[in-house]
Scaffold this motif. Structure first.
Motif, mmCIF file in Angstrom:
data_model
loop_
_atom_site.group_PDB
_atom_site.id
_atom_site.type_symbol
_atom_site.label_atom_id
_atom_site.label_comp_id
_atom_site.label_asym_id
_atom_site.label_seq_id
_atom_site.Cartn_x
_atom_site.Cartn_y
_atom_site.Cartn_z
ATOM 1 N N GLU A 132 3.978 6.019 3.085
ATOM 2 C CA GLU A 132 3.816 7.344 3.676
ATOM 3 C C GLU A 132 4.042 7.307 5.187
ATOM 4 O O GLU A 132 4.734 8.175 5.750
ATOM 5 C CB GLU A 132 2.424 7.877 3.366
ATOM 6 C CG GLU A 132 2.154 9.260 3.940
ATOM 7 C CD GLU A 132 0.706 9.684 3.748
ATOM 8 O OE1 GLU A 132 0.489 10.773 3.198
ATOM 9 O OE2 GLU A 132 -0.198 8.910 4.147
ATOM 10 N N ALA B 212 -3.700 6.235 2.170
ATOM 11 C CA ALA B 212 -2.815 7.367 2.407
ATOM 12 C C ALA B 212 -3.603 8.517 3.037
ATOM 13 O O ALA B 212 -4.841 8.541 3.008
ATOM 14 C CB ALA B 212 -2.166 7.811 1.102
ATOM 15 N N SER B 213 -2.897 9.478 3.586
ATOM 16 C CA SER B 213 -3.536 10.541 4.357
ATOM 17 C C SER B 213 -4.466 11.415 3.524
ATOM 18 O O SER B 213 -5.380 12.045 4.077
ATOM 19 C CB SER B 213 -2.477 11.412 5.032
ATOM 20 O OG SER B 213 -1.631 12.016 4.062
ATOM 21 N N ALA C 48 -8.694 7.288 5.171
ATOM 22 C CA ALA C 48 -7.603 7.271 6.139
ATOM 23 C C ALA C 48 -8.119 7.383 7.570
ATOM 24 O O ALA C 48 -7.414 7.021 8.518
ATOM 25 C CB ALA C 48 -6.614 8.397 5.848
ATOM 26 N N SER D 1 0.831 -1.203 0.000
ATOM 27 C CA SER D 1 0.000 0.000 0.000
ATOM 28 C C SER D 1 0.862 1.248 0.000
ATOM 29 O O SER D 1 1.981 1.267 0.536
ATOM 30 C CB SER D 1 -0.908 0.025 1.233
ATOM 31 O OG SER D 1 -0.139 0.238 2.407
ATOM 32 N N ALA D 2 0.316 2.308 -0.591
ATOM 33 C CA ALA D 2 0.968 3.614 -0.532
ATOM 34 C C ALA D 2 0.925 4.186 0.873
ATOM 35 O O ALA D 2 1.837 4.902 1.304
ATOM 36 C CB ALA D 2 0.299 4.569 -1.517
ATOM 37 N N GLY D 3 -0.149 3.862 1.621
ATOM 38 C CA GLY D 3 -0.262 4.367 2.981
ATOM 39 C C GLY D 3 0.874 3.911 3.873
ATOM 40 O O GLY D 3 1.341 4.654 4.750
#
Length: 386
Positions: free
Chosen positions: A310, A363-364, A369, A305-307
């Motif tokens: 980050e 992601a934020s 999120a 995941s991109a989260g």
């Protein structure tokens, strides 16, 4: 140094991209939902109304990810399944946060070793009783239990709750550093009783499209909260090894289940290993997950995941010194040692075909999120053709 290699993340995502003409896949998932409570009966009480904030977030995560077969770790076991029924009726059956409701007509839960007292001083604190002297660490029987929810029928379970650690050939039994004898942290009397699984190991046959997929579920103990004898780290290693031996032809002959039937999984049987293994293949206090990642016919669909990338960059701390790619992290332990880790797995076997996989870690800048604090773990999923 642990780096956010976005190019690697993009390649990994491409490797699990769906085929354009793929048949309808089945989504398997695991989620350590942290639906454990400090006292017996609290979870049932919390789930008896539709108002528990954490349970609502957990349910929405499930509704957003929409797995067909789901393992929930850290879901307190209650005899008769009252907690499971309440979670389905009061949370999953109602759309949360704008998500659609989801129905699981099949469910499985069973007793676990956490909180079940041995009557012996396993942690050597000079007293008998308490969570450290249970077969698995827990304040009450069933704490940190497991449940499987499914849209497909669940066949007869094979459970290994009472398999003894000492019965594993070459078991990594802990040493008392104060004595010269190897493997003597536990007395002969304790070893004769001590179970391998800190919760339980389950082989659940899931009937999907006329074929059986063995859902192999567990939740090994964290490789921490011990001393120089490393009793928890060694147990974590062997709890993970159990599945590696179970699925490897010829290596599981020593295994026996709670019904007294011996042997591992039948050669060629389809399976999915799932659960919070409390082990990262590269970083952290245990790399025992390598055993299942390298087991015969196991496919790693590389969920990420991109989260997670980050979070690793934003939190820094212990994350900055890790070697693994943060794209694959599933546990958000902030900047505390050993940092965020890949500890939750869905690992299918050939000839199952993974089409895509991911970690639910928005992601934020994603509206979802707001669900990231439902648990310190994130739901991990894989879509398979059976």
């Amino acid at each position: 140094m642990k780096r956010a290699v976005l190019a690697v993340a993009a390649v990994a995502a491409a490797l699990v991209a769906p085929a354009a003409d793929a048949a309808q896949p089945v989504r398997f998932a695991t989620f350590n939902a942290s639906l454990n409570r400090a006292a017996e009966g609290e979870l049932v009480a919390d789930l008896s109304t539709p108002d528990d904030p954490q349970a609502r977030k957990v349910a929405e995560v499930v509704q957003r990810a929409r797995p067909d077969v789901l393992l929930l770790n850290e879901f307190d076991y209650v005899e008769g399944g009252a907690a499971v029924d309440a979670f389905r009726a009061n949370y999953l059956a109602h759309g949360q946060g704008g998500a659609d409701s989801i129905d699981y007509p099949y469910a499985y839960t069973a007793p676990v070793n956490t909180g079940v007292q041995t009557g012996m001083d396993l942690d050597k604190d000079g007293t008998v009783g308490g969570p450290g002297d249970a077969y698995g660490f827990g304040v009450f029987p069933g704490q940190y239990g497991m449940v499987v929810l499914s849209k497909y029928p669940i066949g007869e379970a094979r459970t290994f709750q009472r398999f003894r650690w000492v019965d594993m050939p070459g078991a990594q039994l802990p040493d008392d550093p104060a004595t010269p004898q190897p493997g003597d942290w536990y007395s002969p009397e304790q070893l004769a009783a001590l179970r391998l699984s800190s919760k339980s190991h389950w082989d659940l046959p899931i009937e999907v499209g006329g074929r059986t997929v063995h859902f192999l579920t567990s939740h090994p103990t964290p490789p921490a909260f011990d001393g120089p004898e490393k009793r928890n780290a060694l147990r974590n290693h062997d709890e993970i090894r159990f599945w590696a031996d179970y699925v490897s032809p010829g290596r599981g002959r020593y295994i026996y289940d709670d019904a007294g039937v011996s042997g591992g999984l039948a050669p060629g049987a389809r399976f999915m290993i799932a659960g919070d293994q409390n082990s990262d293949p590269v970083d952290g206090d245990s790399n025992g997950a390598r055993q299942i990642l390298s087991a015969p016919r196991v496919i790693d669909p590389l969920p990420g995941s991109a989260g997670a990338v980050e979070a690793s960059l934003a939190q820094g701390g212990a994350n900055a010194d890790q070697r693994g790619n943060p794209y694959f992290d599933t546990g958000d332990f902030n900047d505390k040692a050993p940092g965020n880790l890949r500890v939750d797995y869905v690992l299918p076997s050939a000839p199952l075909i993974p089409l895509r996989a991911g970690v639910f870690w928005p992601a934020s800048n994603d509206e979802l999120a707001r669900l990231n604090d439902a648990s310190d773990h994130h739901l991990v999923w894989a879509d398979l053709l059976n």
